[in-house]
Write an enzyme that holds these catalytic residues in place. Sequence first.
Site, PDB file in Angstrom:
ATOM      1  N   SER A  80      14.554  56.339  88.315  1.00 62.46           N
ATOM      2  CA  SER A  80      15.431  55.199  88.027  1.00 62.46           C
ATOM      3  C   SER A  80      14.912  53.851  88.498  1.00 62.46           C
ATOM      4  O   SER A  80      15.501  52.824  88.163  1.00 62.46           O
ATOM      5  CB  SER A  80      16.825  55.450  88.594  1.00 62.46           C
ATOM      6  OG  SER A  80      17.488  56.400  87.795  1.00 62.46           O
ATOM      7  N   GLN A 136      24.246  61.110  82.453  1.00 64.01           N
ATOM      8  CA  GLN A 136      23.150  61.526  81.580  1.00 64.01           C
ATOM      9  C   GLN A 136      23.584  61.550  80.118  1.00 64.01           C
ATOM     10  O   GLN A 136      24.747  61.828  79.811  1.00 64.01           O
ATOM     11  CB  GLN A 136      22.667  62.942  81.958  1.00 64.01           C
ATOM     12  CG  GLN A 136      22.303  63.141  83.414  1.00 64.01           C
ATOM     13  CD  GLN A 136      21.047  62.395  83.837  1.00 64.01           C
ATOM     14  OE1 GLN A 136      20.446  61.660  83.059  1.00 64.01           O
ATOM     15  NE2 GLN A 136      20.643  62.568  85.089  1.00 64.01           N
ATOM     16  N   TYR A 166      27.560  54.420  87.702  1.00 63.30           N
ATOM     17  CA  TYR A 166      26.111  54.449  87.456  1.00 63.30           C
ATOM     18  C   TYR A 166      25.786  55.439  86.341  1.00 63.30           C
ATOM     19  O   TYR A 166      26.243  56.582  86.371  1.00 63.30           O
ATOM     20  CB  TYR A 166      25.414  54.848  88.748  1.00 63.30           C
ATOM     21  CG  TYR A 166      23.917  54.805  88.715  1.00 63.30           C
ATOM     22  CD1 TYR A 166      23.241  53.608  88.914  1.00 63.30           C
ATOM     23  CD2 TYR A 166      23.170  55.957  88.495  1.00 63.30           C
ATOM     24  CE1 TYR A 166      21.855  53.565  88.909  1.00 63.30           C
ATOM     25  CE2 TYR A 166      21.788  55.926  88.490  1.00 63.30           C
ATOM     26  CZ  TYR A 166      21.138  54.728  88.690  1.00 63.30           C
ATOM     27  OH  TYR A 166      19.769  54.684  88.679  1.00 63.30           O
ATOM     28  N   ASN A 168      22.670  56.562  83.250  1.00 58.85           N
ATOM     29  CA  ASN A 168      21.496  56.408  82.393  1.00 58.85           C
ATOM     30  C   ASN A 168      21.907  56.087  80.962  1.00 58.85           C
ATOM     31  O   ASN A 168      21.216  55.344  80.262  1.00 58.85           O
ATOM     32  CB  ASN A 168      20.667  57.701  82.394  1.00 58.85           C
ATOM     33  CG  ASN A 168      19.992  57.957  83.726  1.00 58.85           C
ATOM     34  OD1 ASN A 168      19.714  57.029  84.477  1.00 58.85           O
ATOM     35  ND2 ASN A 168      19.733  59.215  84.028  1.00 58.85           N
ATOM     36  N   ALA A 334      14.522  58.798  91.065  1.00 59.25           N
ATOM     37  CA  ALA A 334      14.098  60.193  91.209  1.00 59.25           C
ATOM     38  C   ALA A 334      14.011  60.858  89.849  1.00 59.25           C
ATOM     39  O   ALA A 334      14.729  60.502  88.907  1.00 59.25           O
ATOM     40  CB  ALA A 334      15.078  60.965  92.094  1.00 59.25           C
ATOM     41  N   ASN A 359      11.526  65.009  95.252  1.00 66.30           N
ATOM     42  CA  ASN A 359      12.809  64.311  95.264  1.00 66.30           C
ATOM     43  C   ASN A 359      13.530  64.681  96.559  1.00 66.30           C
ATOM     44  O   ASN A 359      13.991  65.799  96.723  1.00 66.30           O
ATOM     45  CB  ASN A 359      13.641  64.719  94.042  1.00 66.30           C
ATOM     46  CG  ASN A 359      14.997  64.029  94.005  1.00 66.30           C
ATOM     47  OD1 ASN A 359      15.288  63.152  94.816  1.00 66.30           O
ATOM     48  ND2 ASN A 359      15.835  64.428  93.065  1.00 66.30           N
TER      49      ASN A 359
END
EC number: 3.5.2.6
Length: 377
Positions: A80, A136, A166, A168, A334, A359
């Site tokens: 990220s 996601q 948050y 993606n 990560a 990670n």
Amino acid sequence: MFKTTLCALLITASCSTFAAPQQINDIVHRTITPLIEQQKIPGMAVAVIYQGKPYYFTWGYADIAKKQPVTQQTLFELGSVSKTFTGVLGGDAIARGEIKLSDPTTKYWPELTAKQWNGITLLHLATYTAGGLPLQVPDEVKSSSDLLRFYQNWQPAWAPGTQRLYANSSIGLFGALAVKPSGLSFEQAMQTRVFQPLKLNHTWINVPPAEEKNYAWGYREGKAVHVSPGALDAEAYGVKSTIEDMARWVQSNLKPLDINEKTLQQGIQLAQSRYWQTGDMYQGLGWEMLDWPVNPDSIINGSDNKIALAARPVKAITPPTPAVRASWVHKTGATGGFGSYVAFIPEKELGIVMLANKNYPNPARVDAAWQILNALQ
């Protein structure tokens, strides 16, 4: 014994007006070596930017099976931290007059006809405030028609601009739409507008065959892994880079006025502008900021996924506050086999990049970065 020595060293370095390279070396090794041991990290590269100049450190293996050491040319997956590149590329598009953050999402994707998209702007996508887009994009989304169906069927949990969650799927869509007016693919736009002007010559979305020898393996539960392809991966978590290029990235973000390309200079400043506040954190485009001096507990605890990935109410900053030099600017990242962290303080010309092929928990990264930068500031 170790803690006592470290604290004494930190106090000494903090009190000096100038840290010699040997002091920087000592501080970094005394902080990072125990971290590597505690977290069982196979390989790591760190860059400290002190008074604008980079200092590099490497440990361990990029490939355990081949006993290939980590070098300054080793490519790591940024996860990220890639979002900071997406934010700057979006800022560059704004500076070129191609997009506005206030534009509705549907201006750039007219097929998005579902009524929940009314009132959702590019700003909301870029800053995770569209109303609860998921972390996601689902794995079953393979094609552009799948992607459209996913967004058409998504139902918001909140009104846009009220909660930060948050995702993606939020900033990833922002990146994809921000480059549409240019006629370039996302990768082409990133290469020509960000990577090449900043001479990030070993930073890639897709690692070319000639560079594969430098591409570290990530390690997850002892197995060697690379990130799997996914929808909007390039925009949200797809960049791979070296410690040298990432130090250059931090230098560019520390001092954007040194960049010749005016739209890129403005893009970097727009990415560090403050659009929303939640607690003591300010949301930029990709970057997240806190006022400097900072409470270390805020940045360390705030990086924990329990907090970082939770929905939080936001307060709009209207108009947005331009980039504040007295800031701790940072981003974690990560993938399945890699963990990264970038932080810098523009006012101090001070920054750090930490790249690892495992990670490991965000708070451990942020704590180590804080110890090093606090000792040098």
